[in-house]
Design a protein around this motif. Structure first.
Motif, PDB file in Angstrom:
ATOM      1  N   ALA A 134       0.960  -1.278  -0.078  1.00  0.00           N
ATOM      2  CA  ALA A 134       0.104  -0.105   0.099  1.00  0.00           C
ATOM      3  C   ALA A 134       0.885   1.230  -0.018  1.00  0.00           C
ATOM      4  CB  ALA A 134      -0.821  -0.079   1.153  1.00  0.00           C
ATOM      5  N   GLU A 135       0.701   2.162  -0.796  1.00  0.00           N
ATOM      6  CA  GLU A 135       1.520   3.430  -1.153  1.00  0.00           C
ATOM      7  C   GLU A 135       0.718   4.658  -0.545  1.00  0.00           C
ATOM      8  OE1 GLU A 135       4.209   3.404  -4.627  1.00  0.00           O
ATOM      9  OE2 GLU A 135       2.535   5.048  -5.520  1.00  0.00           O
ATOM     10  N   PHE A 136       1.896   5.184   0.026  1.00  0.00           N
ATOM     11  CA  PHE A 136       1.647   6.598   0.235  1.00  0.00           C
ATOM     12  C   PHE A 136       2.017   7.500  -0.691  1.00  0.00           C
ATOM     13  CE2 PHE A 136       2.437  10.410   2.504  1.00  0.00           C
ATOM     14  CZ  PHE A 136       1.238  10.731   3.386  1.00  0.00           C
ATOM     15  N   LYS A 137       1.238   8.113  -1.500  1.00  0.00           N
ATOM     16  CA  LYS A 137       1.606   9.228  -2.535  1.00  0.00           C
ATOM     17  C   LYS A 137       0.820  10.453  -2.641  1.00  0.00           C
ATOM     18  CE  LYS A 137       1.248   7.936  -7.414  1.00  0.00           C
ATOM     19  NZ  LYS A 137       0.666   6.945  -8.483  1.00  0.00           N
ATOM     20  N   ARG A 138       1.440  11.476  -2.415  1.00  0.00           N
ATOM     21  CA  ARG A 138       0.711  12.552  -2.230  1.00  0.00           C
ATOM     22  C   ARG A 138       0.097  13.279  -3.639  1.00  0.00           C
ATOM     23  NH1 ARG A 138       4.644  13.658   1.570  1.00  0.00           N
ATOM     24  NH2 ARG A 138       3.754  13.791   3.680  1.00  0.00           N
ATOM     25  N   ARG A 139       1.168  13.128  -4.531  1.00  0.00           N
ATOM     26  CA  ARG A 139       0.743  13.604  -5.737  1.00  0.00           C
ATOM     27  C   ARG A 139       1.448  12.811  -6.913  1.00  0.00           C
ATOM     28  NH1 ARG A 139       4.789  17.787  -6.937  1.00  0.00           N
ATOM     29  NH2 ARG A 139       5.230  18.929  -5.120  1.00  0.00           N
ATOM     30  N   SER A 140       1.365  12.858  -8.196  1.00  0.00           N
ATOM     31  CA  SER A 140       2.076  12.321  -9.157  1.00  0.00           C
ATOM     32  C   SER A 140       2.143  13.246 -10.560  1.00  0.00           C
ATOM     33  CB  SER A 140       1.585  10.729  -9.539  1.00  0.00           C
ATOM     34  OG  SER A 140       0.576  10.983 -10.265  1.00  0.00           O
ATOM     35  N   PRO A 141       3.294  12.752 -11.320  1.00  0.00           N
ATOM     36  CA  PRO A 141       2.972  13.469 -12.481  1.00  0.00           C
ATOM     37  C   PRO A 141       1.805  13.409 -13.477  1.00  0.00           C
ATOM     38  CG  PRO A 141       5.162  12.451 -12.196  1.00  0.00           C
ATOM     39  CD  PRO A 141       4.263  11.845 -11.288  1.00  0.00           C
ATOM     40  N   SER A 142       1.220  12.204 -13.375  1.00  0.00           N
ATOM     41  CA  SER A 142       0.084  11.754 -14.162  1.00  0.00           C
ATOM     42  C   SER A 142      -1.221  12.459 -13.861  1.00  0.00           C
ATOM     43  CB  SER A 142      -0.180  10.371 -14.506  1.00  0.00           C
ATOM     44  OG  SER A 142       0.014   9.599 -13.238  1.00  0.00           O
ATOM     45  N   ASP A 178      10.606  10.927  -3.477  1.00  0.00           N
ATOM     46  CA  ASP A 178      10.793  11.964  -4.307  1.00  0.00           C
ATOM     47  C   ASP A 178       9.983  13.253  -4.130  1.00  0.00           C
ATOM     48  OD1 ASP A 178      11.724  12.916  -7.330  1.00  0.00           O
ATOM     49  OD2 ASP A 178       9.827  13.258  -7.225  1.00  0.00           O
ATOM     50  N   GLU A 179      10.630  14.453  -3.719  1.00  0.00           N
ATOM     51  CA  GLU A 179       9.730  15.433  -3.333  1.00  0.00           C
ATOM     52  C   GLU A 179       9.184  16.324  -4.470  1.00  0.00           C
ATOM     53  OE1 GLU A 179      12.288  18.001  -0.721  1.00  0.00           O
ATOM     54  OE2 GLU A 179      10.702  19.644  -0.848  1.00  0.00           O
ATOM     55  N   GLN A 180      10.145  16.700  -5.531  1.00  0.00           N
ATOM     56  CA  GLN A 180       9.784  17.590  -6.771  1.00  0.00           C
ATOM     57  C   GLN A 180       8.594  16.783  -7.586  1.00  0.00           C
ATOM     58  OE1 GLN A 180      11.988  20.009  -7.740  1.00  0.00           O
ATOM     59  NE2 GLN A 180      11.881  20.474  -9.805  1.00  0.00           N
ATOM     60  N   PHE A 181       8.437  15.637  -7.837  1.00  0.00           N
ATOM     61  CA  PHE A 181       7.440  15.266  -8.823  1.00  0.00           C
ATOM     62  C   PHE A 181       6.382  14.373  -7.974  1.00  0.00           C
ATOM     63  CE2 PHE A 181      11.115  15.590 -11.203  1.00  0.00           C
ATOM     64  CZ  PHE A 181      10.627  16.208 -12.354  1.00  0.00           C
ATOM     65  N   PHE A 182       6.524  13.928  -6.752  1.00  0.00           N
ATOM     66  CA  PHE A 182       5.661  13.254  -5.993  1.00  0.00           C
ATOM     67  C   PHE A 182       5.422  13.769  -4.623  1.00  0.00           C
ATOM     68  CE2 PHE A 182       7.143  10.350  -9.114  1.00  0.00           C
ATOM     69  CZ  PHE A 182       6.146   9.657  -9.602  1.00  0.00           C
ATOM     70  N   GLY A 242       7.024  13.716  -1.906  1.00  0.00           N
ATOM     71  CA  GLY A 242       7.423  12.890  -1.115  1.00  0.00           C
ATOM     72  C   GLY A 242       8.634  13.497  -0.089  1.00  0.00           C
ATOM     73  N   ALA A 243       9.069  12.877   0.880  1.00  0.00           N
ATOM     74  CA  ALA A 243      10.232  13.219   1.510  1.00  0.00           C
ATOM     75  C   ALA A 243      10.808  11.969   2.190  1.00  0.00           C
ATOM     76  CB  ALA A 243       9.708  14.113   2.593  1.00  0.00           C
ATOM     77  N   GLN A 244      12.079  12.000   2.294  1.00  0.00           N
ATOM     78  CA  GLN A 244      12.923  10.895   3.147  1.00  0.00           C
ATOM     79  C   GLN A 244      12.261  10.664   4.736  1.00  0.00           C
ATOM     80  OE1 GLN A 244      17.043  10.382   2.733  1.00  0.00           O
ATOM     81  NE2 GLN A 244      17.052  11.563   0.626  1.00  0.00           N
ATOM     82  N   LYS A 245      11.886  11.864   5.124  1.00  0.00           N
ATOM     83  CA  LYS A 245      11.372  11.827   6.484  1.00  0.00           C
ATOM     84  C   LYS A 245       9.998  10.981   6.775  1.00  0.00           C
ATOM     85  CE  LYS A 245       9.833  16.552   6.976  1.00  0.00           C
ATOM     86  NZ  LYS A 245       8.733  16.893   5.900  1.00  0.00           N
ATOM     87  N   ASP A 246       9.515  10.993   5.168  1.00  0.00           N
ATOM     88  CA  ASP A 246       8.078  10.231   5.416  1.00  0.00           C
ATOM     89  C   ASP A 246       8.399   8.594   5.783  1.00  0.00           C
ATOM     90  OD1 ASP A 246       6.555  12.408   4.748  1.00  0.00           O
ATOM     91  OD2 ASP A 246       6.639  12.237   2.742  1.00  0.00           O
ATOM     92  N   LYS A 271      10.295   4.315  -2.176  1.00  0.00           N
ATOM     93  CA  LYS A 271       9.628   4.713  -3.508  1.00  0.00           C
ATOM     94  C   LYS A 271      10.512   5.562  -4.157  1.00  0.00           C
ATOM     95  CE  LYS A 271       7.167   2.649  -6.864  1.00  0.00           C
ATOM     96  NZ  LYS A 271       5.958   3.684  -7.179  1.00  0.00           N
ATOM     97  N   ASP A 272      11.727   5.498  -5.182  1.00  0.00           N
ATOM     98  CA  ASP A 272      12.269   6.908  -5.742  1.00  0.00           C
ATOM     99  C   ASP A 272      12.830   6.084  -6.879  1.00  0.00           C
ATOM    100  OD1 ASP A 272      13.550   9.134  -6.034  1.00  0.00           O
ATOM    101  OD2 ASP A 272      13.552   9.568  -3.761  1.00  0.00           O
TER     102      ASP A 272
END
Ligand SMILES: O=C(O)c1ccccc1NCC(=O)[C@H](O)[C@H](O)COP(=O)(O)O
Length: 260
Positions: free
Chosen positions: A54-62, A92-96, A98-102, A117-118
């Motif tokens: 199960a993925e924690f994903k705030r945003r995505s390029p698509s 990945d912060e810029q495109f998704f 995310g953050a390493q601290k997550d 996931k990076d």
């Protein structure tokens, strides 16, 4: 230039900058560096779990913003309690977004494997993964040569991390197989044009050697397809948006697993 090219270009800059900021000795001094990671394989094969990653994903390029209102601790704990076999946390912060601290925040409150996931292109990122408390790294065949896959998979193994190789087609699969991989994920999303088709998993299933756990990734939105994927030999199902686009991703996974 495809989105993947742009992501890799940005990643090279980020890794170069990170190396200047945090030395390898500092990564090795992390309290998580000596921790024994969970085995991805063991959790995916455990009969009392669902096979869902199960993925924690705030945003995505698509899709742009998917959900930026929820906390990583709340969502990942709810995922694990609902029976997820593993967690995937975008760093990945810029495109998704995310953050390493997550990953570290999820690590503190969960006891199942966490995939960092990076877009891994450098051994330094493998050390980062270990230092932030991850158990699994992702290697994407579309952005790596066979020699790079071999090198990064061996580096991960030497630190006890599990390795998930992601492929999109037979050519990527055949050139990327390596004995240090634990699982092979078929991405149902074409990362160049964002089209999705779960058929991609069914098409590639028979070509994945049995020693690797088969995982189907992306665009999984119902339990019927999971049953069909299981019949085709898949043991892992990476699901992000289907849960994260709901106001309460924890409630969404709880409802979903009732149908398994
Ligand atoms: O999701 C994207 O738009 C994307 C774009 C470019 C590279 C990678 C991308 N996604 C990464 C993933 O593989 C997914 O986050 C993961 O498989 C979950 O997919 P989904 O269930 O469809 O959110």
């Amino acid at each position: 230039m495809t989105i993947l090219d742009k992501i890799v270009e940005q990643k090279k800059k980020e890794v170069a900058a990170a190396k200047q900021l945090v030395s390898i000795a500092e990564l090795e001094a992390s309290p998580y560096f000596d921790r024994t990671p969970h085995s991805f394989k063991d959790f995916l094969l455990a009969p009392d779990r669902t096979g869902i990653i199960a993925e924690f994903k705030r945003r995505s390029p698509s899709k742009g913003i998917i959900n930026d209102k929820v906390l990583v601790e709340d969502v990942t704990q709810a995922y694990a309690t609902a029976g997820a076999s593993a967690l995937s946390v975008l760093t990945d912060e810029q495109f998704f977004g995310g953050a390493q601290k997550d990953v570290t925040a999820a690590r503190k409150v969960n006891n199942i494997p966490i995939l960092r996931k990076d877009f891994m292109i450098d051994e330094y990122q493998v050390l980062e993964a270990k230092a932030i408390g991850a158990d699994v790294i992702l290697l994407i065949a579309a952005i790596l040569t066979p020699a790079e896959i071999k090198h990064l998979a061996a580096a991960a193994k030497s630190h006890g991390l599990s390795v998930l190789l992601e492929v999109h087609n037979l050519e990527e699969l055949e050139r990327s197989i390596d004995s240090n991989l634990d699982a092979i994920g078929v991405n149902n999303r074409n990362l160049a044009d964002f089209t999705v088709s779960v058929e991609n998993s069914f098409k590639l299933a028979e070509h994945i050697p049995d020693e690797f756990i088969k995982i189907s990734e992306s665009a999984i939105s119902n339990t019927k397809v999971i049953k069909e994927l299981k019949e085709a030999g898949f043991r892992g199902f990476l699901i992000g948006e289907n849960f994260m686009r709901q106001a309460d991703p924890g409630a969404a996974i709880r409802e979903f697993v009732k149908g398994l």
